[in-house]
Design an enzyme around this catalytic site. Sequence first.
Site, short mmCIF file in Angstrom:
data_model
loop_
_atom_site.label_atom_id
_atom_site.label_comp_id
_atom_site.label_asym_id
_atom_site.label_seq_id
_atom_site.Cartn_x
_atom_site.Cartn_y
_atom_site.Cartn_z
N PHE A 237 0.85 -1.18 0.00
CA PHE A 237 0.00 0.00 0.00
C PHE A 237 0.89 1.24 0.00
CE2 PHE A 237 -2.47 -3.48 0.79
CZ PHE A 237 -2.23 -4.06 2.02
N ASP A 239 2.01 4.28 0.77
CA ASP A 239 1.75 5.39 1.70
C ASP A 239 3.00 6.25 1.77
OD1 ASP A 239 2.76 4.37 4.96
OD2 ASP A 239 3.39 3.56 3.03
N ASP A 314 3.98 -5.89 3.63
CA ASP A 314 3.65 -4.48 3.92
C ASP A 314 3.41 -4.28 5.42
OD1 ASP A 314 1.43 -2.45 4.55
OD2 ASP A 314 2.26 -1.76 2.67
N TYR A 315 2.54 -5.12 5.98
CA TYR A 315 2.24 -5.01 7.42
C TYR A 315 3.54 -5.05 8.23
CZ TYR A 315 -2.86 -5.93 6.91
OH TYR A 315 -4.20 -5.87 6.63
N1 LIG Z 1 1.55 0.75 3.74
C1 LIG Z 1 0.79 0.89 4.83
N2 LIG Z 1 0.35 2.12 5.14
C2 LIG Z 1 -0.42 2.22 6.26
C3 LIG Z 1 -0.76 1.14 7.07
C4 LIG Z 1 -1.57 1.67 8.11
C5 LIG Z 1 -2.18 0.96 9.26
N3 LIG Z 1 -2.26 -0.45 9.13
C6 LIG Z 1 -2.15 -1.15 10.36
C7 LIG Z 1 -3.40 -1.80 10.71
C8 LIG Z 1 -3.28 -3.12 10.64
C9 LIG Z 1 -1.97 -3.51 10.15
O1 LIG Z 1 -1.45 -4.53 10.96
C10 LIG Z 1 -1.15 -2.27 10.25
O2 LIG Z 1 -0.39 -2.29 11.43
C11 LIG Z 1 -1.66 3.04 7.90
N4 LIG Z 1 -0.97 3.32 6.80
C12 LIG Z 1 -0.64 4.63 6.23
O3 LIG Z 1 0.52 5.08 6.95
C13 LIG Z 1 0.45 6.50 7.09
C14 LIG Z 1 0.30 6.77 8.57
O4 LIG Z 1 1.55 6.58 9.18
P1 LIG Z 1 1.79 7.27 10.64
O5 LIG Z 1 1.71 8.79 10.39
O6 LIG Z 1 3.15 6.75 11.03
O7 LIG Z 1 0.67 6.77 11.54
C15 LIG Z 1 -0.76 6.95 6.32
O8 LIG Z 1 -0.41 7.18 4.97
C16 LIG Z 1 -1.65 5.72 6.40
O9 LIG Z 1 -2.59 5.68 5.33
C17 LIG Z 1 -0.29 -0.14 6.71
O10 LIG Z 1 -0.52 -1.19 7.35
N5 LIG Z 1 0.49 -0.21 5.58
#
Ligand SMILES: Nc1nc2c(c(CN[C@H]3C=C[C@H](O)[C@@H]3O)cn2[C@@H]2O[C@H](COP(=O)(O)O)[C@@H](O)[C@H]2O)c(=O)[nH]1
Length: 341
Positions: A237, A239, A314-315
Amino acid sequence: MEAFLSPKDSARFIAESSQDVLVEEEGVRRVAEALFDKVSAKEFSLAGWKSLHELNPQAVSDDAVNWVFLADTLNFSFWSEHEDCKCLVKYRGKMYSGYWALCAAINRALDDGIPITSAAYYATMTLEQVRHVFRSDTDVPMPLIEERHRILKETGTILLEKFGGSFVTCVKMSEKSAQKLLRIVVENFPSYRDEATFKGKKVSFYKRAQILVADTWSSLEGKGDGCFSDISSLTIFADYRIPQVLVHLGAMRYSDELMRKLREGVMFHSGDQQEVEIRGCSIWCCGLICDHLLELYKRKGQNMSERINAVLLDYYLWDYARDHREDMKEIPIHRVRCIYY
Ligand SMILES: Nc1nc2c(c(CN[C@H]3C=C[C@H](O)[C@@H]3O)cn2[C@@H]2O[C@H](COP(=O)(O)O)[C@@H](O)[C@H]2O)c(=O)[nH]1
Protein backbone atom coordinates in the site's frame (compact mmCIF):
# COMPACT_ATOMS: atom_id res chain seq x y z
CA MET A 1 -12.08 5.87 -22.30
CA GLU A 2 -8.59 4.37 -21.77
CA ALA A 3 -8.53 2.16 -18.66
CA PHE A 4 -6.06 2.66 -15.83
CA LEU A 5 -3.14 0.25 -15.51
CA SER A 6 -3.41 -2.02 -12.43
CA PRO A 7 -1.21 -1.02 -9.48
CA LYS A 8 1.23 -3.81 -10.34
CA ASP A 9 1.49 -2.84 -14.02
CA SER A 10 1.64 0.83 -13.02
CA ALA A 11 4.56 0.07 -10.69
CA ARG A 12 6.46 -1.78 -13.42
CA PHE A 13 5.92 1.06 -15.90
CA ILE A 14 6.93 3.74 -13.37
CA ALA A 15 10.01 1.86 -12.13
CA GLU A 16 11.23 1.31 -15.72
CA SER A 17 11.32 5.04 -16.48
CA SER A 18 11.82 6.56 -13.03
CA GLN A 19 14.45 9.34 -12.91
CA ASP A 20 14.68 10.34 -9.23
CA VAL A 21 13.91 7.05 -7.49
CA LEU A 22 15.92 3.87 -8.03
CA VAL A 23 15.19 0.30 -6.93
CA GLU A 24 18.51 -1.25 -5.77
CA GLU A 25 18.58 -4.91 -6.83
CA GLU A 26 21.43 -5.70 -4.40
CA GLY A 27 19.53 -3.95 -1.62
CA VAL A 28 16.39 -5.93 -2.47
CA ARG A 29 18.37 -9.16 -2.13
CA ARG A 30 19.84 -8.08 1.21
CA VAL A 31 16.40 -7.16 2.60
CA ALA A 32 14.91 -10.47 1.45
CA GLU A 33 17.76 -12.38 3.10
CA ALA A 34 17.34 -10.37 6.31
CA LEU A 35 13.61 -11.16 6.34
CA PHE A 36 14.11 -14.87 5.68
CA ASP A 37 13.88 -15.88 9.33
CA LYS A 38 11.17 -13.31 10.11
CA VAL A 39 8.55 -14.94 7.86
CA SER A 40 7.57 -17.40 10.60
CA ALA A 41 7.32 -14.62 13.24
CA LYS A 42 3.94 -13.26 14.35
CA GLU A 43 4.91 -9.82 12.93
CA PHE A 44 4.72 -11.43 9.47
CA SER A 45 1.50 -13.31 10.04
CA LEU A 46 -2.17 -12.76 9.35
CA ALA A 47 -2.85 -13.30 13.07
CA GLY A 48 -0.57 -10.36 13.90
CA TRP A 49 -3.23 -7.93 12.66
CA LYS A 50 -5.19 -8.65 15.85
CA SER A 51 -2.62 -10.00 18.29
CA LEU A 52 -0.16 -7.12 17.79
CA HIS A 53 -2.67 -4.26 17.52
CA GLU A 54 -5.00 -3.81 20.47
CA LEU A 55 -7.03 -1.10 18.69
CA ASN A 56 -8.00 -3.36 15.79
CA PRO A 57 -11.35 -5.15 16.32
CA GLN A 58 -10.70 -8.62 17.73
CA ALA A 59 -14.01 -10.30 16.83
CA VAL A 60 -14.96 -11.87 13.50
CA SER A 61 -18.23 -9.99 12.94
CA ASP A 62 -20.18 -7.61 10.70
CA ASP A 63 -19.41 -4.80 13.17
CA ALA A 64 -15.68 -5.49 12.78
CA VAL A 65 -15.94 -5.36 8.96
CA ASN A 66 -17.79 -2.04 9.18
CA TRP A 67 -15.17 -0.76 11.64
CA VAL A 68 -12.47 -1.60 9.05
CA PHE A 69 -14.45 0.14 6.30
CA LEU A 70 -14.75 3.33 8.35
CA ALA A 71 -11.07 3.28 9.41
CA ASP A 72 -9.79 2.75 5.87
CA THR A 73 -12.18 5.36 4.45
CA LEU A 74 -10.38 7.87 6.70
CA ASN A 75 -6.93 6.25 6.54
CA PHE A 76 -4.93 9.15 5.10
CA SER A 77 -2.59 12.07 5.84
CA PHE A 78 -1.70 11.92 9.52
CA TRP A 79 1.80 13.40 9.28
CA SER A 80 2.43 16.68 11.12
CA GLU A 81 4.60 19.69 10.20
CA HIS A 82 6.66 19.26 13.37
CA GLU A 83 7.31 15.84 14.90
CA ASP A 84 6.96 17.23 18.45
CA CYS A 85 3.71 19.05 17.74
CA LYS A 86 1.05 16.68 16.49
CA CYS A 87 -2.45 15.30 16.94
CA LEU A 88 -2.59 12.74 19.77
CA VAL A 89 -5.60 10.81 21.06
CA LYS A 90 -5.68 9.35 24.55
CA TYR A 91 -7.61 6.09 24.84
CA ARG A 92 -7.82 3.85 27.91
CA GLY A 93 -4.85 5.62 29.46
CA LYS A 94 -2.55 5.38 26.42
CA MET A 95 -1.60 8.12 23.92
CA TYR A 96 -1.82 7.30 20.20
CA SER A 97 -0.49 9.23 17.19
CA GLY A 98 -0.85 9.04 13.41
CA TYR A 99 -3.04 6.28 12.03
CA TRP A 100 -3.48 4.83 15.51
CA ALA A 101 -4.89 8.17 16.72
CA LEU A 102 -7.67 7.68 14.17
CA CYS A 103 -8.39 4.17 15.50
CA ALA A 104 -8.27 5.38 19.10
CA ALA A 105 -10.79 8.12 18.27
CA ILE A 106 -13.13 5.57 16.64
CA ASN A 107 -12.97 3.30 19.69
CA ARG A 108 -13.37 6.28 22.08
CA ALA A 109 -16.56 7.26 20.23
CA LEU A 110 -17.93 3.72 20.38
CA ASP A 111 -17.19 3.58 24.13
CA ASP A 112 -19.10 6.88 24.45
CA GLY A 113 -22.15 5.30 22.77
CA ILE A 114 -21.66 7.13 19.44
CA PRO A 115 -22.47 4.65 16.58
CA ILE A 116 -19.57 6.02 14.49
CA THR A 117 -19.17 2.81 12.44
CA SER A 118 -22.81 2.91 11.32
CA ALA A 119 -23.30 4.48 7.85
CA ALA A 120 -26.76 5.66 8.94
CA TYR A 121 -24.92 7.80 11.51
CA TYR A 122 -21.79 9.02 9.72
CA ALA A 123 -23.66 9.81 6.47
CA THR A 124 -25.45 12.67 8.26
CA MET A 125 -22.88 13.94 10.78
CA THR A 126 -22.32 17.69 11.04
CA LEU A 127 -18.79 19.09 10.77
CA GLU A 128 -18.95 19.90 14.49
CA GLN A 129 -19.81 16.28 15.31
CA VAL A 130 -16.89 15.06 13.17
CA ARG A 131 -14.58 17.54 14.91
CA HIS A 132 -15.77 16.22 18.27
CA VAL A 133 -15.37 12.51 17.46
CA PHE A 134 -11.88 12.98 15.97
CA ARG A 135 -10.74 15.61 18.50
CA SER A 136 -7.11 15.66 19.50
CA ASP A 137 -5.84 15.63 23.09
CA THR A 138 -3.25 18.23 22.06
CA ASP A 139 -3.95 21.61 20.47
CA VAL A 140 -3.04 20.15 17.06
CA PRO A 141 -6.17 18.84 15.29
CA MET A 142 -6.24 15.80 13.01
CA PRO A 143 -5.29 17.05 9.50
CA LEU A 144 -7.93 17.53 6.74
CA ILE A 145 -10.91 17.30 9.11
CA GLU A 146 -13.20 19.08 6.60
CA GLU A 147 -12.23 16.56 3.91
CA ARG A 148 -12.88 13.72 6.34
CA HIS A 149 -16.37 15.16 6.97
CA ARG A 150 -17.07 15.42 3.21
CA ILE A 151 -15.85 11.86 2.60
CA LEU A 152 -17.92 10.46 5.49
CA LYS A 153 -21.09 12.00 4.04
CA GLU A 154 -20.30 10.85 0.49
CA THR A 155 -19.24 7.32 1.46
CA GLY A 156 -22.00 6.77 4.03
CA THR A 157 -24.68 7.89 1.58
CA ILE A 158 -23.42 5.52 -1.13
CA LEU A 159 -23.16 2.60 1.33
CA LEU A 160 -26.76 3.24 2.43
CA GLU A 161 -28.20 3.73 -1.06
CA LYS A 162 -26.36 0.92 -2.88
CA PHE A 163 -25.30 -1.65 -0.29
CA GLY A 164 -27.91 -1.61 2.47
CA GLY A 165 -25.64 0.39 4.78
CA SER A 166 -23.09 -2.38 5.37
CA PHE A 167 -19.70 -3.11 3.79
CA VAL A 168 -20.45 -6.81 4.41
CA THR A 169 -22.75 -6.57 1.36
CA CYS A 170 -19.75 -5.57 -0.80
CA VAL A 171 -17.66 -8.39 0.68
CA LYS A 172 -20.33 -10.97 -0.13
CA MET A 173 -20.69 -9.54 -3.69
CA SER A 174 -16.94 -10.09 -4.19
CA GLU A 175 -17.44 -13.88 -4.03
CA LYS A 176 -14.10 -14.38 -2.21
CA SER A 177 -12.08 -12.46 -4.81
CA ALA A 178 -9.79 -9.67 -3.63
CA GLN A 179 -9.66 -8.17 -7.11
CA LYS A 180 -13.46 -8.18 -7.41
CA LEU A 181 -13.81 -6.44 -4.03
CA LEU A 182 -11.13 -3.92 -5.06
CA ARG A 183 -13.13 -3.17 -8.22
CA ILE A 184 -16.42 -2.81 -6.31
CA VAL A 185 -14.76 -0.30 -3.95
CA VAL A 186 -13.05 1.79 -6.65
CA GLU A 187 -16.10 1.81 -8.95
CA ASN A 188 -18.57 2.85 -6.23
CA PHE A 189 -16.64 5.04 -3.78
CA PRO A 190 -14.95 8.05 -5.46
CA SER A 191 -12.60 8.88 -2.56
CA TYR A 192 -10.81 5.54 -3.16
CA ARG A 193 -9.86 6.42 -6.77
CA ASP A 194 -6.14 6.83 -6.12
CA GLU A 195 -5.01 7.39 -9.74
CA ALA A 196 -2.58 9.57 -11.70
CA THR A 197 -1.13 10.24 -15.17
CA PHE A 198 2.56 9.44 -15.59
CA LYS A 199 4.43 10.06 -18.87
CA GLY A 200 1.15 9.93 -20.75
CA LYS A 201 -0.17 6.72 -19.16
CA LYS A 202 -3.04 6.35 -16.67
CA VAL A 203 -1.60 4.69 -13.58
CA SER A 204 -3.20 3.56 -10.30
CA PHE A 205 -2.05 2.86 -6.74
CA TYR A 206 -5.40 2.25 -5.01
CA LYS A 207 -3.66 2.41 -1.66
CA ARG A 208 -6.75 2.76 0.55
CA ALA A 209 -8.81 0.36 -1.58
CA GLN A 210 -6.11 -2.32 -1.40
CA ILE A 211 -5.51 -1.89 2.34
CA LEU A 212 -9.29 -2.05 2.85
CA VAL A 213 -9.36 -5.44 1.11
CA ALA A 214 -6.32 -6.56 3.13
CA ASP A 215 -7.72 -5.36 6.47
CA THR A 216 -11.06 -7.05 5.65
CA TRP A 217 -9.13 -10.27 4.96
CA SER A 218 -7.28 -9.86 8.28
CA SER A 219 -10.42 -8.97 10.25
CA LEU A 220 -12.18 -12.10 8.89
CA GLU A 221 -8.97 -14.11 9.60
CA GLY A 222 -8.86 -15.24 5.97
CA LYS A 223 -11.96 -17.39 6.54
CA GLY A 224 -15.57 -17.49 5.30
CA ASP A 225 -16.41 -14.48 3.09
CA GLY A 226 -12.85 -13.26 3.71
CA CYS A 227 -11.19 -16.33 2.25
CA PHE A 228 -9.85 -14.44 -0.78
CA SER A 229 -8.31 -16.93 -3.23
CA ASP A 230 -6.31 -14.15 -4.91
CA ILE A 231 -5.09 -12.16 -1.87
CA SER A 232 -1.54 -12.51 -3.25
CA SER A 233 -2.52 -10.43 -6.27
CA LEU A 234 -2.61 -7.26 -4.13
CA THR A 235 0.44 -5.00 -4.00
CA ILE A 236 1.81 -3.20 -0.96
CA PHE A 237 0.00 0.00 0.00
CA ALA A 238 1.86 3.05 -1.30
CA ASP A 239 1.75 5.39 1.70
CA TYR A 240 4.47 7.72 3.05
CA ARG A 241 6.06 5.26 5.52
CA ILE A 242 6.93 2.32 3.25
CA PRO A 243 9.18 4.42 0.93
CA GLN A 244 10.99 5.77 4.00
CA VAL A 245 11.76 2.29 5.33
CA LEU A 246 12.79 0.94 1.90
CA VAL A 247 15.35 3.75 1.53
CA HIS A 248 16.49 3.23 5.12
CA LEU A 249 17.06 -0.49 4.42
CA GLY A 250 18.92 0.25 1.16
CA ALA A 251 16.37 -1.38 -1.19
CA MET A 252 15.53 1.96 -2.80
CA ARG A 253 17.47 5.18 -3.39
CA TYR A 254 16.53 8.82 -4.08
CA SER A 255 18.49 11.16 -6.38
CA ASP A 256 20.48 13.91 -4.62
CA GLU A 257 18.03 16.48 -5.97
CA LEU A 258 14.99 14.62 -4.62
CA MET A 259 16.66 13.96 -1.25
CA ARG A 260 17.44 17.69 -0.97
CA LYS A 261 13.79 18.57 -1.58
CA LEU A 262 12.62 15.99 0.98
CA ARG A 263 15.09 17.28 3.57
CA GLU A 264 13.82 20.84 3.00
CA GLY A 265 10.27 19.64 3.67
CA VAL A 266 9.08 20.64 0.20
CA MET A 267 5.35 19.96 -0.24
CA PHE A 268 4.50 17.65 -3.12
CA HIS A 269 1.13 17.30 -4.80
CA SER A 270 -0.69 14.08 -5.57
CA GLY A 271 0.32 13.18 -9.13
CA ASP A 272 3.65 15.07 -9.24
CA GLN A 273 6.25 13.11 -11.24
CA GLN A 274 8.58 12.57 -8.28
CA GLU A 275 5.67 11.68 -5.96
CA VAL A 276 4.45 9.10 -8.50
CA GLU A 277 7.99 7.72 -8.83
CA ILE A 278 8.31 7.31 -5.04
CA ARG A 279 5.00 5.43 -4.83
CA GLY A 280 5.42 3.33 -7.98
CA CYS A 281 9.00 2.30 -7.17
CA SER A 282 7.94 1.36 -3.61
CA ILE A 283 5.32 -1.02 -4.98
CA TRP A 284 7.77 -2.47 -7.52
CA CYS A 285 10.55 -2.80 -4.95
CA CYS A 286 8.35 -4.72 -2.50
CA GLY A 287 7.14 -7.01 -5.28
CA LEU A 288 10.80 -7.89 -5.97
CA ILE A 289 11.45 -8.48 -2.25
CA CYS A 290 8.49 -10.91 -2.15
CA ASP A 291 9.71 -12.69 -5.29
CA HIS A 292 13.20 -13.06 -3.86
CA LEU A 293 11.90 -14.31 -0.50
CA LEU A 294 9.80 -16.96 -2.25
CA GLU A 295 12.86 -17.94 -4.32
CA LEU A 296 15.05 -18.32 -1.22
CA TYR A 297 12.49 -20.73 0.30
CA LYS A 298 12.03 -22.55 -3.01
CA ARG A 299 15.78 -23.27 -3.06
CA LYS A 300 15.20 -25.02 0.29
CA GLY A 301 12.34 -27.01 -1.19
CA GLN A 302 9.65 -24.98 0.56
CA ASN A 303 6.65 -23.40 -1.18
CA MET A 304 5.75 -20.41 0.99
CA SER A 305 3.17 -18.81 -1.28
CA GLU A 306 0.58 -19.11 1.52
CA ARG A 307 2.84 -17.28 3.99
CA ILE A 308 4.56 -14.67 1.86
CA ASN A 309 2.61 -12.01 -0.04
CA ALA A 310 2.71 -8.23 -0.46
CA VAL A 311 0.06 -7.71 2.24
CA LEU A 312 2.04 -9.47 4.97
CA LEU A 313 5.31 -7.90 3.80
CA ASP A 314 3.65 -4.48 3.92
CA TYR A 315 2.24 -5.01 7.42
CA TYR A 316 5.68 -6.13 8.60
CA LEU A 317 7.53 -3.19 7.05
CA TRP A 318 4.95 -0.66 8.22
CA ASP A 319 5.12 -1.89 11.80
CA TYR A 320 8.94 -1.97 11.52
CA ALA A 321 8.88 1.67 10.39
CA ARG A 322 6.67 2.57 13.36
CA ASP A 323 9.06 0.88 15.78
CA HIS A 324 12.25 2.36 14.23
CA ARG A 325 11.19 5.97 13.86
CA GLU A 326 14.38 7.21 15.58
CA ASP A 327 16.71 5.08 13.40
CA MET A 328 15.01 6.39 10.26
CA LYS A 329 15.03 10.10 11.07
CA GLU A 330 17.72 10.74 8.40
CA ILE A 331 15.27 9.61 5.73
CA PRO A 332 12.48 12.21 5.44
CA ILE A 333 8.95 11.23 4.40
CA HIS A 334 7.56 12.90 1.29
CA ARG A 335 4.95 15.46 2.27
CA VAL A 336 1.61 15.46 0.47
CA ARG A 337 -1.74 16.56 1.85
CA CYS A 338 -4.26 14.35 0.07
CA ILE A 339 -7.11 11.94 0.76
CA TYR A 340 -5.42 8.94 -0.88
CA TYR A 341 -2.77 7.94 1.68
N1 LIG B 1 1.55 0.75 3.74
C1 LIG B 1 0.79 0.89 4.83
N2 LIG B 1 0.35 2.12 5.14
C2 LIG B 1 -0.42 2.22 6.26
C3 LIG B 1 -0.76 1.14 7.07
C4 LIG B 1 -1.57 1.67 8.11
C5 LIG B 1 -2.18 0.96 9.26
N3 LIG B 1 -2.26 -0.45 9.13
C6 LIG B 1 -2.15 -1.15 10.36
C7 LIG B 1 -3.40 -1.80 10.71
C8 LIG B 1 -3.28 -3.12 10.64
C9 LIG B 1 -1.97 -3.51 10.15
O1 LIG B 1 -1.45 -4.53 10.96
C10 LIG B 1 -1.15 -2.27 10.25
O2 LIG B 1 -0.39 -2.29 11.43
C11 LIG B 1 -1.66 3.04 7.90
N4 LIG B 1 -0.97 3.32 6.80
C12 LIG B 1 -0.64 4.63 6.23
O3 LIG B 1 0.52 5.08 6.95
C13 LIG B 1 0.45 6.50 7.09
C14 LIG B 1 0.30 6.77 8.57
O4 LIG B 1 1.55 6.58 9.18
P1 LIG B 1 1.79 7.27 10.64
O5 LIG B 1 1.71 8.79 10.39
O6 LIG B 1 3.15 6.75 11.03
O7 LIG B 1 0.67 6.77 11.54
C15 LIG B 1 -0.76 6.95 6.32
O8 LIG B 1 -0.41 7.18 4.97
C16 LIG B 1 -1.65 5.72 6.40
O9 LIG B 1 -2.59 5.68 5.33
C17 LIG B 1 -0.29 -0.14 6.71
O10 LIG B 1 -0.52 -1.19 7.35
N5 LIG B 1 0.49 -0.21 5.58
